[in-house]
Write an enzyme that holds these catalytic residues in place. Structure first.
Site, mmCIF file in Angstrom:
data_model
loop_
_atom_site.group_PDB
_atom_site.id
_atom_site.type_symbol
_atom_site.label_atom_id
_atom_site.label_comp_id
_atom_site.label_asym_id
_atom_site.label_seq_id
_atom_site.Cartn_x
_atom_site.Cartn_y
_atom_site.Cartn_z
ATOM 1 C CG HIS A 45 -1.910 0.981 1.403
ATOM 2 N ND1 HIS A 45 -1.661 2.285 1.770
ATOM 3 C CD2 HIS A 45 -3.246 0.893 1.228
ATOM 4 C CE1 HIS A 45 -2.807 2.949 1.826
ATOM 5 N NE2 HIS A 45 -3.783 2.130 1.487
ATOM 6 C CG ASP A 70 0.513 -2.410 6.225
ATOM 7 O OD1 ASP A 70 -0.479 -2.622 6.946
ATOM 8 O OD2 ASP A 70 0.467 -1.735 5.183
ATOM 9 C CD GLN A 88 -6.911 -4.470 3.908
ATOM 10 O OE1 GLN A 88 -7.849 -5.220 4.161
ATOM 11 N NE2 GLN A 88 -7.085 -3.197 3.627
ATOM 12 C CE LYS A 99 -7.362 -0.263 6.162
ATOM 13 N NZ LYS A 99 -8.133 0.215 5.020
ATOM 14 C CB CYS A 137 -3.555 3.211 -1.603
ATOM 15 S SG CYS A 137 -4.708 4.531 -1.301
#
Ligand code: PLP
Length: 426
Positions: free
Chosen positions: A142, A219, A222, A245, A384
């Site tokens: 991202h 990261d 997600q 999220k 993104c």
């Protein structure tokens, strides 16, 4: 009052290891927004990778906080400040358990994943990176795990190298091994790709990074919504995720870091809350972690609401959520595969709940706009992740992404709507 991370965890409902199948009909009742209509049609919300919806239990935190115990935290001696501080620090303990971190002091509240990565870049990166060093990121990143490193590289002069992807959207691990060298100081990769849904083998990648003496930042924006995350099992040096999220509010996120790294890092932003003493004569001394990295009044209600969101996820069962979303994805993948001219991007064997696709003769933008008229919310664009889409020769895809509250019927209605829209635009 000195800063404290309250020692004993406030009563947390335990994470249930037993993962019964989801009672989706029941849990949908927690989400008032799912009852609304869009353009006269029942809403089918499939933009969960951008932002998931919020259960009533989380929404209620805001009215409860502002109507009963709104106060600034840590410094007050009065009852409201104590209550607000306890609830705020309660979330820190819940996040510690959610990530299986060693200690609550390793949990830093940020505005989201983006800010967490920028914190690592500006604090750890500025201190530890030098010209000649290399930072490895991946083609799947991202923008928020690309641009902070580019900004810093432009100032410091280290080199960014990119781990390539295979045709199905999995990372090329042989290339990763080959890129790692004694020059590698940091590997920064996502756990799950937002654009394709690929689940990356971050545990293996961490072991390889550590073998070279490099630090790894994961990261998890997600991953945290879909799978049990264990930062100790991964052996992540840094791990980041966002509240909005994981069924929580916007404006709050988390950075986990290994204690020794965090303690050695300089403060990032200066201000109240992050100091021990401030003096014009002998200089300023800083608070211990995590407060050293939490300058200013934080998003107190949002942090408390994040704790409530994680409690909601745990009450449903994080593994059960992931398993259900896997069924939704398999069903959607099969049905989408039958649509003439539709091509799925990202067909890795290990995927989270993301279906990214393009359709011959139909612009993704048109599909997104028209399917909205039928009540279906999907995302279209570059997600993104422009370098990734560019690599695959497209500048936009349509992306349907699933959450615990989606149903197989919704997937069927989405596919029907998609077919109708394609017939309209072709
Ligand atoms: N990383 C990934 C993989 C994401 O999907 C996102 C958001 O979509 C981010 C980082 C940025 O998260 P935020 O905008 O909440 O900071």
């Amino acid at each position: 009052m000195p800063h404290t991370v309250i020692e004993s965890a406030p009563s947390l409902s335990p994470t249930s290891p037993a993962q019964a199948p989801l009672d989706v009909a029941r849990l949908r009742q927690d989400f008032p927004i799912l009852a609304r209509e869009v353009h006269g049609k029942p809403l089918i919300y499939l933009d969960n990778a951008a932002t998931s919806q919020t259960p009533q239990q989380v929404i209620d935190v805001f009215s409860d906080y502002y109507s009963r115990y709104n106060a600034n935290i840590h410094r007050g001696l009065h009852t409201l400040a104590d209550e607000a501080t306890a609830a705020f620090e309660g979330t820190r303990h819940r996040v510690r358990a959610f990530l299986n971190a060693e200690d609550a002091r390793q949990i830093i509240f940020t505005r989201g994943t983006t800010e967490a990565i920028n914190l690592v870049a500006q604090s750890w990166g500025r201190k530890n990176l030098a010209p000649g060093d290399e930072v490895l990121i991946s083609m799947l990143e991202h923008h928020s795990n690309i641009v902070p490193w580019q900004l810093l590289a432009a100032e410091i002069g280290f080199t960014i190298k990119v781990i390539p992807v295979e045709a199905n959207g999995t990372l090329d691990l042989a290339a990763y091994r080959a890129l790692l060298s004694e020059r590698t100081k940091l590997v920064a990769v996502n756990h799950v790709s937002n654009a394709f849904g690929t689940v990356n083998p971050v545990q293996e990648m961490a072991a390889l990074a550590h073998h070279q003496g490099a630090v790894i930042l994961v990261d998890g924006a997600q991953a945290a919504p879909h799978q049990v995350v264990d930062v100790q099992a991964i052996d992540a040096d840094f791990y980041a995720f966002s509240g909005h999220k994981v069924y929580g509010p916007t404006g709050v996120g988390v950075l986990y870091g290994k204690q020794a790294l965090l303690e050695a890092m300089p403060p990032w932003q200066g201000g109240g809350e992050m100091i021990n003493t401030v003096s014009f004569d002998v200089g300023t001394t800083f608070a211990a972690i995590p407060h050293k990295f939490e300058a200013g009044t934080p998003a107190i209600a949002e942090v408390i609401a994040l704790g409530r969101a994680l409690e909601w996820m745990e009450s449903v069962g994080v593994s059960a959520i992931g398993a259900w979303e896997g069924q939704l994805l398999a069903h959607a993948t099969q049905a989408a595969g039958r649509i003439d001219g539709l091509r799925i991007l990202g067909t890795a064997p290990d995927k989270a709940a993301v279906l990214s696709f393009i359709v011959d003769g139909a612009h993704s933008q048109d599909i997104g706009l028209l399917i909205d008229q039928l009540g279906v919310a999907i995302r279209t664009g570059h997600h993104c992740a422009q370098p990734l889409l560019h690599h695959f020769g497209v500048d936009a895809t349509c992306r349907a992404s699933f959450a615990a509250y989606n149903t197989l019927e919704e997937v069927d209605r989405f596919i029907e709507a998609l077919q109708r829209v394609i017939n309209m635009v072709r």
